[in-house]
Design an enzyme around this catalytic site. Sequence first.
Site, mmCIF file in Angstrom:
data_model
loop_
_atom_site.group_PDB
_atom_site.id
_atom_site.type_symbol
_atom_site.label_atom_id
_atom_site.label_comp_id
_atom_site.label_asym_id
_atom_site.label_seq_id
_atom_site.Cartn_x
_atom_site.Cartn_y
_atom_site.Cartn_z
ATOM 1 N N CYS A 118 -8.887 2.711 8.628
ATOM 2 C CA CYS A 118 -8.427 3.171 9.930
ATOM 3 C C CYS A 118 -7.746 4.543 9.894
ATOM 4 O O CYS A 118 -8.420 5.569 9.838
ATOM 5 C CB CYS A 118 -7.525 2.109 10.560
ATOM 6 S SG CYS A 118 -7.349 2.287 12.354
ATOM 7 N N GLU B 162 -11.303 -3.999 10.114
ATOM 8 C CA GLU B 162 -9.888 -4.084 9.727
ATOM 9 C C GLU B 162 -9.289 -5.367 10.285
ATOM 10 O O GLU B 162 -9.579 -5.779 11.406
ATOM 11 C CB GLU B 162 -9.131 -2.869 10.290
ATOM 12 C CG GLU B 162 -7.667 -2.830 9.891
ATOM 13 C CD GLU B 162 -6.918 -1.608 10.405
ATOM 14 O OE1 GLU B 162 -5.918 -1.233 9.783
ATOM 15 O OE2 GLU B 162 -7.340 -1.027 11.431
ATOM 16 N N LYS C 215 -4.346 0.399 2.250
ATOM 17 C CA LYS C 215 -4.259 1.504 3.214
ATOM 18 C C LYS C 215 -3.220 2.514 2.756
ATOM 19 O O LYS C 215 -2.052 2.179 2.553
ATOM 20 C CB LYS C 215 -3.907 0.930 4.585
ATOM 21 C CG LYS C 215 -4.028 1.895 5.746
ATOM 22 C CD LYS C 215 -3.815 1.134 7.054
ATOM 23 C CE LYS C 215 -4.138 1.933 8.283
ATOM 24 N NZ LYS C 215 -4.039 1.103 9.507
#
Length: 272
Positions: A150, A40, A109
Amino acid sequence: FRLALIQLHVSSVKSDNLQRACTLVREAAAKGAKVVALPECFNSSYGTQYFKKYAEKIPGESTQKLSEVAKECSIYLVGGSIPEEDGGKLYNTCTVFGPDGAMLAKHRKVHLFDIDIPGKIQFKESETLSAGNSFSMFDTPFCKVGLGICYDIRFAEMAQIYGQKGCQLLIYPGAFNLTTGPAHWELLQRGRALDNQVYVATVSPARDEKASYVAWGHSTVVNPWGEVIAKAGTEETVVYTDIDLKKLAEIRQQIPILSQKRSDLYGLEMKK
């Protein structure tokens, strides 16, 4: 097939990050990796104060480099994530490139990292970022792969949808911190892998104690039995593991949870 996770030491200089990432991608390909993944925010410092400064369009400088090195090495390259600017909004975005250099997927995301643990850590991605609104999968000759970034890993429904759609490997570029990392990083990966009988791989930046946000490191691969089969420490390194789809098939046959689900009682659907 061989999977390589590049736990990159990320500096504040974008050009250095891109050059180092491409060097390590070439190294991984030379050692037989067919799918290679970056962490990331691999091209920039991580933090709400940095996203706007480092943001770029897609396609742009960083994704052009990823496309070129994927084609040069004839691999599938999961480009970690970068801050993306589009229509006046900022996103935390992962791009994937195939062996011909074409972009196969773009994952923004979905779940923004907004947490507040008193005395430990407070962080609000939503101060600067907008959330993505779609699942992202891509096909390889080996298996179908599902993507998350994440914080997305905390949402079990997302992984379950990927499993229902035929994904056998889930890849999460991520940067857990020194509070949530030791508590949940490995536990979440093992849970997602075991629940869905898939391989789960996470790719973190290397730890930099001087950074404003200190990443946990420990990029990891977990098999469908819930076992950790590869794990990095905190330093810059490349983690290699062989993904055994025959083993995955055997586990699903031995404990056939996918066919034993009671769809007459419950279900989970992908809305868009």
